[in-house]
Design an enzyme around this catalytic site. Structure first.
Site, PDB file in Angstrom:
ATOM      1  N   HIS A   1      -3.317 -21.583  17.297  1.00 48.72           N
ATOM      2  CA  HIS A   1      -4.534 -20.882  16.868  1.00 48.72           C
ATOM      3  C   HIS A   1      -4.326 -20.058  15.602  1.00 48.72           C
ATOM      4  O   HIS A   1      -5.276 -19.763  14.893  1.00 48.72           O
ATOM      5  CB  HIS A   1      -5.085 -19.990  18.002  1.00 48.72           C
ATOM      6  CG  HIS A   1      -4.351 -18.710  18.193  1.00 48.72           C
ATOM      7  ND1 HIS A   1      -3.254 -18.590  19.024  1.00 48.72           N
ATOM      8  CD2 HIS A   1      -4.560 -17.484  17.651  1.00 48.72           C
ATOM      9  CE1 HIS A   1      -2.823 -17.340  18.986  1.00 48.72           C
ATOM     10  NE2 HIS A   1      -3.589 -16.650  18.169  1.00 48.72           N
TER      11      HIS A   1
ATOM     12  N   ASP B   1      -1.739 -24.489  22.828  1.00 44.32           N
ATOM     13  CA  ASP B   1      -1.666 -23.543  21.721  1.00 44.32           C
ATOM     14  C   ASP B   1      -0.319 -23.601  21.006  1.00 44.32           C
ATOM     15  O   ASP B   1       0.231 -22.583  20.602  1.00 44.32           O
ATOM     16  CB  ASP B   1      -1.981 -22.113  22.177  1.00 44.32           C
ATOM     17  CG  ASP B   1      -2.289 -21.193  21.000  1.00 44.32           C
ATOM     18  OD1 ASP B   1      -2.741 -21.696  19.949  1.00 44.32           O
ATOM     19  OD2 ASP B   1      -2.058 -19.972  21.116  1.00 44.32           O
TER      20      ASP B   1
ATOM     21  N   SER C   1       2.063 -13.534  18.037  1.00 41.81           N
ATOM     22  CA  SER C   1       1.798 -14.912  18.458  1.00 41.81           C
ATOM     23  C   SER C   1       2.731 -15.871  17.722  1.00 41.81           C
ATOM     24  O   SER C   1       2.866 -15.806  16.503  1.00 41.81           O
ATOM     25  CB  SER C   1       0.354 -15.303  18.164  1.00 41.81           C
ATOM     26  OG  SER C   1      -0.521 -14.711  19.084  1.00 41.81           O
TER      27      SER C   1
END
Length: 179
Positions: A36, A66, A142
């Protein structure tokens, strides 16, 4: 020492979001990032642990889990050292490690608060294990690794609902990288 050890395989990704994001050198020349964070990009700039920059091209994407797999131009950084996620238990101390672009390493520590079996993500991907973590995610984490107290990589962190951290276990990441 654990952060330094893990940090040898954590890269910053400059084009990923407003704060920059992290990636983990999974193998020589192969970086894993949260899909993402680089959505829509085919090429990004990776900041290596030594501060140098290289171009990374997207080799594959799995939005269901992801995970994005990036190929580095050259392989100057040290690949991750892996821990054994099957030995992870509720109450174990873990660290989330990130590298926000050129800002250097950052970390957050916490504990594993729950462990469960396989689950499906909201995008339909299959993840081998469920880990709920009690740690604070910071912008740019992330794509960075979740590591044990020895600095060995257990999985890749991504954003979860309500500012929580989800970790994609090493076994799931290995399957995606292989594909």
């Amino acid at each position: 020492d654990a952060v330094d050890r893990a940090g040898r395989s954590v890269v910053g990704i400059l084009e990923g979001g407003q704060h920059g994001v992290s990636g983990t050198l999974w193998r020589a020349g192969v970086v894993v990032a949260a899909e993402h964070t680089i959505r829509g990009r085919q090429e990004v700039t990776a900041v290596l642990p030594d501060g140098g920059t290289v171009t990374a091209t997207v080799a594959g994407r799995d939005p269901g889990t992801d995970i994005a797999v990036l190929k580095l131009a050259g392989d100057k950084a040290t690949p991750a050292e892996f821990g054994e996620p099957a030995q992870l238990r509720v109450g174990h101390i873990v660290l989330a490690v990130g590298r926000r672009g050129e800002d250097g390493l950052s970390t957050s520590y916490g504990v594993v608060s729950a462990i469960g079996g396989a689950w499906r993500t909201w995008q339909g991907g299959r993840v081998d294990r469920y880990w709920r973590l009690d740690l604070r995610p910071y912008p740019g984490f992330s794509g960075g690794p979740l590591v044990d107290v020895e600095g060995r990589v257990l999985g890749i962190n991504t954003s979860g609902p309500r500012r929580s951290v989800l970790t994609i276990p090493r076994s799931t990441v290995d399957q995606v990288v292989k594909q």
